[in-house]
Write a protein that holds these residues in place. Structure first.
Motif, PDB file in Angstrom:
ATOM      1  N   ASN A 225       0.834  -1.206   0.000  1.00  0.00           N
ATOM      2  CA  ASN A 225       0.000   0.000   0.000  1.00  0.00           C
ATOM      3  C   ASN A 225       0.868   1.255   0.000  1.00  0.00           C
ATOM      4  O   ASN A 225       0.600   2.209  -0.745  1.00  0.00           O
TER       5      ASN A 225
ATOM      6  N   ILE B 199      -2.939   1.793  -9.633  1.00  0.00           N
ATOM      7  CA  ILE B 199      -4.288   1.675  -9.079  1.00  0.00           C
ATOM      8  C   ILE B 199      -4.886   0.300  -9.387  1.00  0.00           C
ATOM      9  O   ILE B 199      -5.560  -0.305  -8.541  1.00  0.00           O
TER      10      ILE B 199
ATOM     11  N   LEU C 180      -3.510  -1.989  -6.920  1.00  0.00           N
ATOM     12  CA  LEU C 180      -4.183  -1.814  -5.623  1.00  0.00           C
ATOM     13  C   LEU C 180      -5.540  -2.515  -5.630  1.00  0.00           C
ATOM     14  O   LEU C 180      -5.892  -3.215  -4.669  1.00  0.00           O
ATOM     15  N   HIS C 181      -6.302  -2.322  -6.692  1.00  0.00           N
ATOM     16  CA  HIS C 181      -7.614  -2.976  -6.786  1.00  0.00           C
ATOM     17  C   HIS C 181      -7.484  -4.495  -6.659  1.00  0.00           C
ATOM     18  O   HIS C 181      -8.344  -5.157  -6.072  1.00  0.00           O
TER      19      HIS C 181
ATOM     20  N   VAL D 209      -6.479  -5.390  -2.730  1.00  0.00           N
ATOM     21  CA  VAL D 209      -7.152  -4.771  -1.588  1.00  0.00           C
ATOM     22  C   VAL D 209      -7.985  -5.789  -0.805  1.00  0.00           C
ATOM     23  O   VAL D 209      -8.707  -6.603  -1.380  1.00  0.00           O
TER      24      VAL D 209
ATOM     25  N   TYR E  36      -9.859  -0.516   1.200  1.00  0.00           N
ATOM     26  CA  TYR E  36      -8.961   0.620   0.940  1.00  0.00           C
ATOM     27  C   TYR E  36      -8.723   1.473   2.184  1.00  0.00           C
ATOM     28  O   TYR E  36      -8.192   2.578   2.089  1.00  0.00           O
TER      29      TYR E  36
ATOM     30  N   PHE F   1      -4.974   2.446   2.783  1.00  0.00           N
ATOM     31  CA  PHE F   1      -4.522   3.336   1.704  1.00  0.00           C
ATOM     32  C   PHE F   1      -5.070   4.744   1.913  1.00  0.00           C
ATOM     33  O   PHE F   1      -4.338   5.737   1.794  1.00  0.00           O
ATOM     34  N   VAL F   2      -6.353   4.849   2.244  1.00  0.00           N
ATOM     35  CA  VAL F   2      -6.969   6.163   2.476  1.00  0.00           C
ATOM     36  C   VAL F   2      -6.374   6.828   3.718  1.00  0.00           C
ATOM     37  O   VAL F   2      -6.137   8.041   3.735  1.00  0.00           O
TER      38      VAL F   2
ATOM     39  N   GLN G 180     -10.502   8.393  -7.604  1.00  0.00           N
ATOM     40  CA  GLN G 180     -10.543   6.932  -7.691  1.00  0.00           C
ATOM     41  C   GLN G 180     -11.113   6.325  -6.411  1.00  0.00           C
ATOM     42  O   GLN G 180     -11.916   5.396  -6.448  1.00  0.00           O
ATOM     43  N   MET G 181     -10.718   6.863  -5.280  1.00  0.00           N
ATOM     44  CA  MET G 181     -11.210   6.351  -4.003  1.00  0.00           C
ATOM     45  C   MET G 181     -12.700   6.660  -3.808  1.00  0.00           C
ATOM     46  O   MET G 181     -13.434   5.880  -3.202  1.00  0.00           O
TER      47      MET G 181
ATOM     48  N   ALA H  76     -14.360   3.959  -1.138  1.00  0.00           N
ATOM     49  CA  ALA H  76     -13.362   3.464  -0.193  1.00  0.00           C
ATOM     50  C   ALA H  76     -13.722   3.863   1.229  1.00  0.00           C
ATOM     51  O   ALA H  76     -14.274   4.950   1.469  1.00  0.00           O
TER      52      ALA H  76
END
Length: 462
Positions: free
Chosen positions: A50, A68, A71-72, A75, A79, A82-83, A111-112, A117
């Motif tokens: 992350n 990204i 990440l998807h 995850v 998320y 990450f957030v 994206q989030m 997320a």
């Protein structure tokens, strides 16, 4: 190795957050390019991935989509981690970020939001707090514009996931519009104001129940914008035709007066850096030793042709969002009322000074001890009392302003305001903030007309 994420001065030590992210990115470099491993990462590996992916997103725009997708694919926590990293970077590093990283920050925030997320609402709020009031630099106006566009473009996602964050956007942009509408027009600012107006009007007309979450400060902000046709129409409906909002149970603007505004909204117009400096000033600096700290704060945050408007937000923060514990109140630490007195004396523009006084007294007008905190009204009382002998003009102007508010703030609902102000005085005595109102009513240096006005107020509610 020079940082690709933040601007670092020649004699400045490396930033720990940036260094940690960069080293993780460099260590995991080969794992950040396809084909990606199909193995499920262990918990520690997941956290490291992350961090590395985040650094890659911010520093490698040309590979951002690949990062990204990676990440998807991995995850497992919605998320959330990450957030959390994103919020930490915004909170602690945003002013230092290189512009390309700021662009990527907005991109990854979108994206989030798209994937709803966990914590994307906190991410949006953290970005809103980085917009500096009274700052008309290109970088600050760019952030205003990008976030307004984000809220409009991602409207449906936000409504589905965390609709309450729209109330934060409304509070922030109503306050920003008041500043932006006072500046001479230019093409960029006109486009920005249009986006800000469209966003605020959309929230108020389509999601009025979210507006009520703000409480009474919504009215305070709207009153600065009635010269704008769209807000003049909304104001007219609020006052004359509240049924237009199609919200069951809402029948009069006084219902908003009775709703205390949460400190989370007040904090929206104070940057994290400003907040930490104010809390330091009000927690660690002793009364009598504050001058150099105040001068530093003024140079850092208030210098600039339009920065004076920030004083309104700072005073609101001190009254509503910084409530020191008893050990601080009873110590020799610089009290809140003294800082507010300094800020009031720093005002050079009349309408800003009036708005600062309104910010100071606003909770007095609708005070209800069942829902309101005496800490919100304490600074104004103590500033008047402690200024009587050395700064009599301060006590004069504040008491005069309060009595004028009684007669002119909302003449159709004067009974509510009379009750609020009288309750404020009563509770301040009952809670021991002052021993007696005689300190004002029997003061020989106060103008007789002010003492008489105060006596009439106190008698009218007995």
């Amino acid at each position: 190795m020079a940082s690709r994420l933040i601007q670092v001065g020649p004699n400045e030590a490396e930033n720990e957050i940036e260094l940690s992210l960069r080293q993780t990115f460099e260590f995991l470099g080969p794992n950040l390019r396809p084909p990606f491993s199909l193995a499920i990462p262990k918990p520690d590996e997941y956290l490291q991935l992350n961090r590395a992916i985040l650094y890659g997103v911010l520093c490698e725009p040309h590979f951002a989509k690949t990062h990204i997708k990676h990440l998807h694919a991995i995850v497992t926590d919605g998320y959330a981690f990450f957030v959390t990293l994103l919020v930490k970077i915004i909170h602690e590093l945003y002013p230092k970020l290189v512009h390309s990283a700021k662009i990527q920050l907005i991109w990854v925030t979108k994206q989030m939001t798209d994937v709803l997320a966990i914590g994307f609402d906190a991410l949006l709020v953290s970005l809103l707090r980085q917009i500096v009031g009274g700052d008309f630099s290109d970088a600050n106006l760019w952030l205003c514009f990008e976030l307004a566009g984000l809220f409009l473009d991602k409207w449906n996602c936000i409504l589905e996931g965390e609709p309450l964050v729209l109330s934060s956007a409304l509070y922030a942009y109503l306050r920003l519009l008041a500043d932006h509408c006072r500046l001479s027009s230019n093409v960029m600012l006109e486009e920005l104001k249009r986006s800000e107006i469209d966003l605020c009007v959309k929230i108020m007309k389509e999601e009025f129940h979210l507006c009520l979450k703000i409480g009474r400060d919504l009215i305070r902000l709207l009153q600065d914008l009635v010269h704008i046709p769209e807000f003049r129409a909304i104001w007219k409906d609020l006052v004359i035709n509240p049924s237009q909002f199609n919200y069951p149970g809402f029948s009069d603007i006084s219902q908003l007066y009775c709703l205390r505004t949460s400190s989370k909204y007040i904090l929206l117009r104070i940057t994290p850096e400003m907040e930490s400096q104010l809390r330091f000033l009000l927690t660690h600096v002793k009364l009598g030793h504050q001058k150099r700290h105040q001068m530093w704060f003024s140079r850092k945050f208030l210098c600039g042709p339009d920065r004076e408007t920030l004083i309104v937000d700072i005073v609101r923060f001190i009254c509503c969002a910084h409530h020191p514990p008893n050990e601080i109140i009873q110590s020799d630490v610089l009290p809140r009322w003294a800082v507010i007195g300094w800020l009031l004396k720093s005002c050079r523009i009349n309408y800003i000074e009036a708005n600062v006084k309104l910010s100071l007294f606003y909770d007095w007008l609708f005070f209800d001890e069942r829902v309101d905190s005496v800490m919100n009204i304490e600074p104004a009382m103590l500033l008047m009392v402690h200024s009587i002998h050395r700064y009599t003009d301060m006590t004069h102007t504040l008491l005069e302003f309060l009595l004028l508010l009684l007669d002119h703030y909302d003449m159709n609902r004067k009974d509510i305001i009379l009750k609020g102000v009288s309750s404020s005085f009563r509770v301040l005595v009952e809670k021991g903030v002052i021993h007696s109102l005689d300190v004002l009513t029997s003061c020989t240096v106060l103008a007789p007309v002010l003492k008489e006005g105060l006596r009439k107020l106190l008698l009218s509610v007995k």
